[in-house]
Design a protein around this motif. Structure first.
Motif, PDB file in Angstrom:
ATOM      1  N   LYS A   8       0.839  -1.195   0.000  1.00 40.78           N
ATOM      2  CA  LYS A   8       0.000   0.000   0.000  1.00 40.78           C
ATOM      3  C   LYS A   8       0.873   1.243   0.000  1.00 40.78           C
ATOM      4  CE  LYS A   8      -3.883   0.051   2.159  1.00 40.78           C
ATOM      5  NZ  LYS A   8      -4.988   0.128   3.111  1.00 40.78           N
ATOM      6  N   SER A  12      -1.414   6.688   1.368  1.00 33.42           N
ATOM      7  CA  SER A  12      -2.802   6.275   1.571  1.00 33.42           C
ATOM      8  C   SER A  12      -3.219   6.571   3.005  1.00 33.42           C
ATOM      9  CB  SER A  12      -2.968   4.782   1.297  1.00 33.42           C
ATOM     10  OG  SER A  12      -2.758   4.513  -0.063  1.00 33.42           O
ATOM     11  N   SER A  15      -7.525   5.735   7.386  1.00 41.17           N
ATOM     12  CA  SER A  15      -8.969   5.700   7.610  1.00 41.17           C
ATOM     13  C   SER A  15      -9.754   5.300   6.362  1.00 41.17           C
ATOM     14  CB  SER A  15      -9.446   7.074   8.087  1.00 41.17           C
ATOM     15  OG  SER A  15      -9.172   8.050   7.103  1.00 41.17           O
ATOM     16  N   GLY A  16      -9.057   4.921   5.287  1.00 43.84           N
ATOM     17  CA  GLY A  16      -9.741   4.433   4.104  1.00 43.84           C
ATOM     18  C   GLY A  16      -9.884   5.452   2.994  1.00 43.84           C
ATOM     19  N   ASN A  18      -7.828   7.674  -0.087  1.00 46.60           N
ATOM     20  CA  ASN A  18      -7.284   7.212  -1.369  1.00 46.60           C
ATOM     21  C   ASN A  18      -6.272   6.103  -1.122  1.00 46.60           C
ATOM     22  OD1 ASN A  18      -8.753   9.195  -2.671  1.00 46.60           O
ATOM     23  ND2 ASN A  18      -7.153  10.686  -2.380  1.00 46.60           N
ATOM     24  N   CYS A  19      -6.539   4.918  -1.613  1.00 48.69           N
ATOM     25  CA  CYS A  19      -5.678   3.768  -1.363  1.00 48.69           C
ATOM     26  C   CYS A  19      -5.195   3.153  -2.672  1.00 48.69           C
ATOM     27  CB  CYS A  19      -6.412   2.708  -0.552  1.00 48.69           C
ATOM     28  SG  CYS A  19      -6.955   3.300   1.050  1.00 48.69           S
ATOM     29  N   GLU A  21      -2.295   0.424  -4.274  1.00 41.61           N
ATOM     30  CA  GLU A  21      -1.337  -0.641  -3.980  1.00 41.61           C
ATOM     31  C   GLU A  21      -0.571  -0.989  -5.244  1.00 41.61           C
ATOM     32  OE1 GLU A  21      -3.346  -3.326  -0.548  1.00 41.61           O
ATOM     33  OE2 GLU A  21      -4.119  -3.626  -2.560  1.00 41.61           O
ATOM     34  N   ASP A  32      -6.553  -0.314  -6.967  1.00 44.59           N
ATOM     35  CA  ASP A  32      -7.259   0.381  -5.899  1.00 44.59           C
ATOM     36  C   ASP A  32      -7.493  -0.646  -4.793  1.00 44.59           C
ATOM     37  OD1 ASP A  32      -9.128   1.560  -4.199  1.00 44.59           O
ATOM     38  OD2 ASP A  32     -10.382   2.310  -5.820  1.00 44.59           O
ATOM     39  N   SER A  33      -6.920  -0.417  -3.621  1.00 43.94           N
ATOM     40  CA  SER A  33      -7.036  -1.416  -2.551  1.00 43.94           C
ATOM     41  C   SER A  33      -8.455  -1.529  -2.011  1.00 43.94           C
ATOM     42  CB  SER A  33      -6.073  -1.102  -1.407  1.00 43.94           C
ATOM     43  OG  SER A  33      -6.427   0.121  -0.792  1.00 43.94           O
ATOM     44  N   LYS A  34      -9.290  -0.537  -2.247  1.00 40.98           N
ATOM     45  CA  LYS A  34     -10.679  -0.600  -1.798  1.00 40.98           C
ATOM     46  C   LYS A  34     -11.540  -1.448  -2.743  1.00 40.98           C
ATOM     47  CE  LYS A  34     -11.274   3.674  -1.909  1.00 40.98           C
ATOM     48  NZ  LYS A  34     -10.514   4.729  -2.355  1.00 40.98           N
ATOM     49  N   ALA A  35     -11.044  -1.693  -3.959  1.00 42.30           N
ATOM     50  CA  ALA A  35     -11.810  -2.469  -4.940  1.00 42.30           C
ATOM     51  C   ALA A  35     -10.889  -3.396  -5.729  1.00 42.30           C
ATOM     52  CB  ALA A  35     -12.545  -1.517  -5.877  1.00 42.30           C
TER      53      ALA A  35
END
Length: 56
Positions: A8, A12, A15-16, A18-19, A21, A32-35
């Motif tokens: 990551k 980033s 707290s979630g 812009n992430c 990886e 995108d680590s969230k998706a």
């Protein structure tokens, strides 16, 4: 960077926010680590280095 392992971005937000990886797998993959199920963008290592140089 450990080959095959997602890392990551240090920028980033914990707290979630812009992430992003990246991982090395022959190519450099970015996702995108969230998706993660949406896949990743793979580029040659030289292209990734050129990208980093252009955004710094």
């Amino acid at each position: 960077m450990t080959p095959g392992r997602w890392r990551k971005s240090s920028r980033s937000a914990p707290s979630g926010g812009n992430c992003v990886e990246v991982r090395m797998s022959g190519a450099v993959e970015v996702r995108d680590s969230k998706a993660p199920r949406l896949g990743s963008l793979a580029v040659a290592p030289a292209e990734f280095v050129a990208l980093l140089r252009s955004v710094r």
